[in-house]
Design a protein around this motif. Sequence first.
Motif, mmCIF file in Angstrom:
data_model
loop_
_atom_site.group_PDB
_atom_site.id
_atom_site.type_symbol
_atom_site.label_atom_id
_atom_site.label_comp_id
_atom_site.label_asym_id
_atom_site.label_seq_id
_atom_site.Cartn_x
_atom_site.Cartn_y
_atom_site.Cartn_z
ATOM 1 N N VAL A 63 0.825 -1.200 0.000
ATOM 2 C CA VAL A 63 0.000 0.000 0.000
ATOM 3 C C VAL A 63 0.863 1.255 0.000
ATOM 4 N N SER A 64 1.962 1.213 0.715
ATOM 5 C CA SER A 64 2.818 2.392 0.868
ATOM 6 C C SER A 64 3.453 2.827 -0.451
ATOM 7 N N LYS A 65 3.641 1.903 -1.362
ATOM 8 C CA LYS A 65 4.350 2.207 -2.598
ATOM 9 C C LYS A 65 3.677 3.296 -3.427
ATOM 10 N N THR A 66 2.358 3.350 -3.404
ATOM 11 C CA THR A 66 1.652 4.258 -4.299
ATOM 12 C C THR A 66 1.068 5.483 -3.617
ATOM 13 N N LEU A 67 1.014 5.513 -2.278
ATOM 14 C CA LEU A 67 0.334 6.607 -1.591
ATOM 15 C C LEU A 67 0.959 7.971 -1.879
ATOM 16 N N ALA A 68 2.281 8.018 -1.925
ATOM 17 C CA ALA A 68 2.959 9.306 -2.070
ATOM 18 C C ALA A 68 2.725 9.939 -3.433
ATOM 19 N N THR A 69 2.314 9.159 -4.428
ATOM 20 C CA THR A 69 2.102 9.698 -5.765
ATOM 21 C C THR A 69 0.651 9.595 -6.207
ATOM 22 N N ALA A 70 -0.278 9.258 -5.285
ATOM 23 C CA ALA A 70 -1.671 9.040 -5.667
ATOM 24 C C ALA A 70 -2.461 10.338 -5.749
ATOM 25 N N ILE A 71 -2.169 11.286 -4.864
ATOM 26 C CA ILE A 71 -2.947 12.514 -4.801
ATOM 27 C C ILE A 71 -2.229 13.667 -5.489
ATOM 28 N N VAL A 72 -0.929 13.728 -5.301
ATOM 29 C CA VAL A 72 -0.146 14.799 -5.901
ATOM 30 C C VAL A 72 0.453 14.320 -7.217
ATOM 31 N N ASN A 73 0.573 15.224 -8.163
ATOM 32 C CA ASN A 73 1.258 14.923 -9.415
ATOM 33 C C ASN A 73 2.739 15.223 -9.223
ATOM 34 N N PRO A 74 3.585 14.199 -9.012
ATOM 35 C CA PRO A 74 4.991 14.453 -8.661
ATOM 36 C C PRO A 74 5.785 15.131 -9.762
ATOM 37 N N GLU A 75 5.325 15.021 -11.011
ATOM 38 C CA GLU A 75 6.051 15.645 -12.114
ATOM 39 C C GLU A 75 6.106 17.163 -11.970
ATOM 40 N N VAL A 76 5.123 17.716 -11.253
ATOM 41 C CA VAL A 76 5.089 19.163 -11.038
ATOM 42 C C VAL A 76 6.305 19.625 -10.238
ATOM 43 N N PHE A 77 6.866 18.724 -9.403
ATOM 44 C CA PHE A 77 7.955 19.095 -8.507
ATOM 45 C C PHE A 77 9.323 18.587 -8.984
ATOM 46 N N ILE A 78 9.399 18.091 -10.209
ATOM 47 C CA ILE A 78 10.665 17.532 -10.702
ATOM 48 C C ILE A 78 11.796 18.553 -10.632
ATOM 49 N N SER A 79 11.495 19.795 -10.965
ATOM 50 C CA SER A 79 12.544 20.812 -11.006
ATOM 51 C C SER A 79 12.914 21.357 -9.627
ATOM 52 N N ASN A 80 12.151 21.003 -8.620
ATOM 53 C CA ASN A 80 12.432 21.511 -7.273
ATOM 54 C C ASN A 80 12.082 20.449 -6.236
ATOM 55 N N SER A 81 13.022 19.530 -6.032
ATOM 56 C CA SER A 81 12.773 18.425 -5.100
ATOM 57 C C SER A 81 12.670 18.903 -3.656
ATOM 58 N N GLN A 82 13.304 20.050 -3.333
ATOM 59 C CA GLN A 82 13.250 20.545 -1.964
ATOM 60 C C GLN A 82 11.816 20.907 -1.565
ATOM 61 N N VAL A 83 11.058 21.459 -2.498
ATOM 62 C CA VAL A 83 9.660 21.793 -2.230
ATOM 63 C C VAL A 83 8.871 20.526 -1.920
ATOM 64 N N PHE A 84 9.148 19.466 -2.666
ATOM 65 C CA PHE A 84 8.472 18.186 -2.448
ATOM 66 C C PHE A 84 8.782 17.638 -1.056
ATOM 67 N N VAL A 85 10.046 17.727 -0.641
ATOM 68 C CA VAL A 85 10.458 17.238 0.680
ATOM 69 C C VAL A 85 9.778 18.047 1.782
ATOM 70 N N ILE A 86 9.794 19.376 1.646
ATOM 71 C CA ILE A 86 9.129 20.227 2.643
ATOM 72 C C ILE A 86 7.642 19.892 2.714
ATOM 73 N N GLY A 87 7.052 19.639 1.551
ATOM 74 C CA GLY A 87 5.634 19.284 1.511
ATOM 75 C C GLY A 87 5.339 17.997 2.258
ATOM 76 N N MET A 88 6.174 16.987 2.055
ATOM 77 C CA MET A 88 5.950 15.712 2.733
ATOM 78 C C MET A 88 6.186 15.817 4.240
ATOM 79 N N ILE A 89 7.100 16.695 4.639
ATOM 80 C CA ILE A 89 7.290 16.942 6.075
ATOM 81 C C ILE A 89 6.025 17.577 6.663
ATOM 82 N N SER A 90 5.454 18.525 5.946
ATOM 83 C CA SER A 90 4.219 19.161 6.418
ATOM 84 C C SER A 90 3.075 18.160 6.458
ATOM 85 N N VAL A 91 3.075 17.187 5.544
ATOM 86 C CA VAL A 91 2.054 16.132 5.542
ATOM 87 C C VAL A 91 2.155 15.309 6.819
#
Length: 422
Positions: A63-91
């Motif tokens: 189940v864990s494999k797909t949760l992180a990419t099910a709601i958010v479109n990760p391609e939007v954050f390809i150019s800025n991985s730091q934003v993605f990391v901060i987002g997951m911390i806030s999650v």
Amino acid sequence: MDLIVPIILLSGLAFYVAFNLGANDVANSMGTSVGSKALTLKQAIIIAGILEFTGAVLFGERVSKTLATAIVNPEVFISNSQVFVIGMISVLISTGLWLQIATRQGLPVSSSHAVVGAIAGFSFIAAGAKAVDWRTIGIISLTWLVTPLISGLIAALFYTLIRHWILNQPNPDHQIREWIPWLSSALITIFGVIVFPILSAPLQKILNHWGSTLPVHDIPLVIGGIAAVSLTWISWRQLDQQQTHSASKFEKFPGIEKQLAQFQVISACFVAFAHGSNDVGNTIAPLAAIVAVLKTGSIPLVDLEIPTWILFLGGSGIVTGLAIWGKNVIKTVGENIIALVPSEGFCAELATATTVLLASRLGLPVSTSHALVGGVVGIGLVANTKSVRLDTVRSILLAWVITVPTAAVLSAILFKLIEWIL
């Protein structure tokens, strides 16, 4: 070496979320058993702890494999991985906070919905509406209404059948004896369909290693058949041995209620195992996504590989939260909606499992919390409408409705705060 400190800190945060998930969500599997007195609170915590941990560690990865990419479109954050990391911390922070608030109030909420709302919240504030899968959000919102209704109807049907064909018959002891094979088969079939698919992949690997050509689906059928026959035989023997002094525990139909209490405990064990294997992803998927970014420097666009230590972390957190703080929500589900007896608790468990199973087959995201509460309310309406404590139900419904938006707002605020600090 530079990654050790941040990973330790993030692991502590994920443990905090898992702790709160264990304190809240495990009421799904054990609340009715405690409420009906089929198990003591201590017994329920020990049994659920073992099975939740086992399910989380052995099968939580799927189940864990797909949760992180099910709601958010990760391609939007390809150019800025730091934003993605901060987002997951806030999650992680927002999910843990909301679960903690709900648990303090004794309210059973959906950890899945909290994670979904949190991911949507940070994604929207970070990259706009295009980053959120609004269709999934809409489907999840629809399940707020559909899941408890379906579970309530199924629970009411199960309880109506048991009350008509067993409890209200002139000779209920004779009726329960005739119905034990059918109840055993129904129990093993419904929960087997939930649990056995989890076991099919490991079984296939073992068979391939031994060079066996036996289809992997034949093994669950054989195990299920043996289990149903064994459960029937054991139940008949126990029914023969029961004495009238058991009436002190279950005043009406002592033999019947004691027998159904045993069925209820078995059903609770299956739900605990399945819950651990599924819902642990709510706590460890964000951590796994962050670790993947820190190690590779890129956003995971496909299924994540979940390290074993993260599964252990999630399982340990769930068990710890259950042991220390789980009694609040267990009491709400098991005692504060209606006063349950084992026949009612068994029907609620069975209805919950059936609803979740049907939803899984249809690919619909549902909450076990919603299904179980709906089942308990459905039985209360059939048994005695006046027995349903409407103030408790109203509080639970309000908590359900605000879970996604509250988690989204918390996550968005935390995202901007962390981004400003860094």
